[in-house]
Enzyme design. Structure first.
Site, PDB file in Angstrom:
ATOM      1  N   CYS A 159      36.094  65.081   1.138  1.00 13.60           N
ATOM      2  CA  CYS A 159      35.347  65.743   0.067  1.00 13.60           C
ATOM      3  C   CYS A 159      34.356  66.783   0.548  1.00 13.60           C
ATOM      4  O   CYS A 159      33.683  67.418  -0.268  1.00 13.60           O
ATOM      5  CB  CYS A 159      34.649  64.695  -0.793  1.00 13.60           C
ATOM      6  SG  CYS A 159      35.778  63.419  -1.397  1.00 13.60           S
ATOM      7  N   HIS A 284      25.903  65.796  -4.841  1.00 10.31           N
ATOM      8  CA  HIS A 284      27.282  65.319  -4.710  1.00 10.31           C
ATOM      9  C   HIS A 284      27.611  64.446  -5.915  1.00 10.31           C
ATOM     10  O   HIS A 284      28.692  64.549  -6.482  1.00 10.31           O
ATOM     11  CB  HIS A 284      27.452  64.560  -3.396  1.00 10.31           C
ATOM     12  CG  HIS A 284      28.860  64.214  -3.076  1.00 10.31           C
ATOM     13  ND1 HIS A 284      29.861  65.167  -2.980  1.00 10.31           N
ATOM     14  CD2 HIS A 284      29.456  63.008  -2.830  1.00 10.31           C
ATOM     15  CE1 HIS A 284      31.009  64.569  -2.696  1.00 10.31           C
ATOM     16  NE2 HIS A 284      30.783  63.269  -2.603  1.00 10.31           N
ATOM     17  N   HIS A 318      35.896  65.068  -9.840  1.00 11.33           N
ATOM     18  CA  HIS A 318      35.692  65.166  -8.389  1.00 11.33           C
ATOM     19  C   HIS A 318      36.933  65.809  -7.793  1.00 11.33           C
ATOM     20  O   HIS A 318      37.991  65.187  -7.707  1.00 11.33           O
ATOM     21  CB  HIS A 318      35.460  63.784  -7.795  1.00 11.33           C
ATOM     22  CG  HIS A 318      34.988  63.819  -6.373  1.00 11.33           C
ATOM     23  ND1 HIS A 318      35.099  64.942  -5.569  1.00 11.33           N
ATOM     24  CD2 HIS A 318      34.405  62.880  -5.593  1.00 11.33           C
ATOM     25  CE1 HIS A 318      34.609  64.686  -4.375  1.00 11.33           C
ATOM     26  NE2 HIS A 318      34.173  63.429  -4.362  1.00 11.33           N
TER      27      HIS A 318
END
Length: 395
Positions: A159, A284, A318
């Protein structure tokens, strides 16, 4: 030529929040969520997914190695910055253009279909090429499209991949290895990621609810954000990047935020900017129990409780390897427009978790209109692979 300063000159972006920068900005300003319920990528009840909901451009190359939806998504973002890229090629030459792309899925969706056919028929589709799932494939594809011959490779650090590509662009420019870089991230939906995160019990069956007492996990998304990055003074300045690797656990973050603290402080140090000068942090903010606990602790440790923060993942899902680039892109949209300023609202149920460190989440009912001059974007990945990017408004 060695570049002392680094500028994100142009942005191409596509995700669930919109098919270009203006759409993304408008939908975020309006607090509009476009996540779609789907059961196409897993067995079980439909889940909210951050899907790109438009027709993607056809691949202009005949070689079947490039025929992936991931490359189509990259191309959709690339077309938005094509004039700027072509101008850079004319200015510097194709050999001085680098391409660094972060991804975690590449063409795995096509491989899933090929494997399904192989299991049932002992053959794979004639159109399938194993190379399309290589992590370097999106970068190589873009080089083929533009005919560039500078440094070209992929980054796959889960990520943090897209943000890592942007930091890498900064280093290549400062080392004089190129004069302009196409950098960012792209990831598209596949069963591997949806079912994989479901097996970790990290996926929510509702729109994600970052930093809430009632948070249940992430929504998987897809998309791309690509920048043209150079020493030419236009767009938004990349002032600093900070990276760390706490290696606490294969999937869980270090609970006290040590790695996050280290990379945020490193970004501040790189930019020579004090913590109290940061106007906004794009968190995040995955809405998982452990990430939100760690990140709130780390943010409060460095910035206290007065710096505006929000997670934009309810808008995008995400997007994994593209997340760091897309979220940097949202910061870019905030900083590049000198006329119409906005701060992304933090969309949640406003149920405070008393176990989380207090941070200043942007209210959706009264979006702050402060002038945003410095923005920090956080990306924290599996294995404790962390990065923070610090962007600044052009004077």
């Amino acid at each position: 030529m060695i570049q002392e300063n680094c500028y994100l000159n142009a942005l191409g972006i596509i995700c669930a929040a919109g098919n270009n920068g203006q759409q993304v900005k408008s939908n975020i300003q309006a607090g509009k969520i476009n996540l779609l319920k789907s059961s196409d990528y897993h067995a079980g009840p439909a889940l909210p997914l951050g899907l790109v909901d438009c027709e993607l451009p056809p691949i202009p190359l005949a070689d079947k190695k490039w025929q992936s939806r991931n490359n189509q998504c990259a191309l959709a973002a690339l077309e938005q910055i094509r004039p700027a890229v072509e101008e850079a090629i004319n200015q510097f030459g194709s050999h001085r253009i680098a391409i660094i792309i972060g991804t975690s899925t590449s063409g795995i969706a096509e491989s899933e279909k090929a494997i399904e056919q192989w299991v049932s028929t002992d053959t794979v589709p004639d159109s399938y090429h194993y190379g399309l799932q290589e992590m370097g494939a999106p970068a190589q594809f873009i080089a083929e499209v533009f005919g560039t011959t500078g440094p070209t490779y992929g980054i796959s650090t889960a990520c943090s991949s897209g943000a890592k590509a942007i930091a890498t662009a900064q280093r290549l420019l400062s080392a004089g290895l190129c004069d302009a870089v196409i950098a960012g991230g792209v990831d598209t939906m596949c069963k591997l990621t949806v079912q994989g995160f479901s097996s970790l019990q990290a996926v929510s069956n509702e729109v994600c609810n970052p930093f809430s007492l009632n948070r249940k996990g992430i929504n998987i998304g897809e998309g791309a954000a690509l920048f043209l990055i150079s020493g030419n003074k236009s767009g938004v300045e990349l002032l600093g990047a900070g990276e760390s690797s706490d290696a606490h656990h294969i999937s869980a973050p270090e609970p006290n935020g040590a790695g996050a603290i280290k990379c945020m402080q490193a970004a501040l140090d790189d930019a020579q900017i004090a913590a109290n000068q940061i106007d906004y942090i794009n968190l995040h903010g995955t809405a998982t129990e452990l990430n939100d606990q760690m990140e709130s602790t780390a943010v409060q440790h460095i910035f206290g409780t007065n710096t505006l923060c929000s997670s934009t993942k309810p808008f995008t899902g995400h997007t994994l390897g593209a997340a760091g680039a897309i979220e940097a892109g949202i910061c870019w949209l905030m900083l590049a427009d000198k006329q119409q300023r906005f701060v992304p609202p933090h969309l949640w149920d406003e149920e405070v978790d008393p176990q989380l460190a207090s941070i200043k989440l942007v209210s959706k009912s009264s979006i702050e209109t402060n002038s945003i001059n410095y923005a920090l974007s956080n990306s924290f990945a599996f294995g404790g692979n962390n990065i923070s990017l610090l962007l600044g408004r052009m004077s």
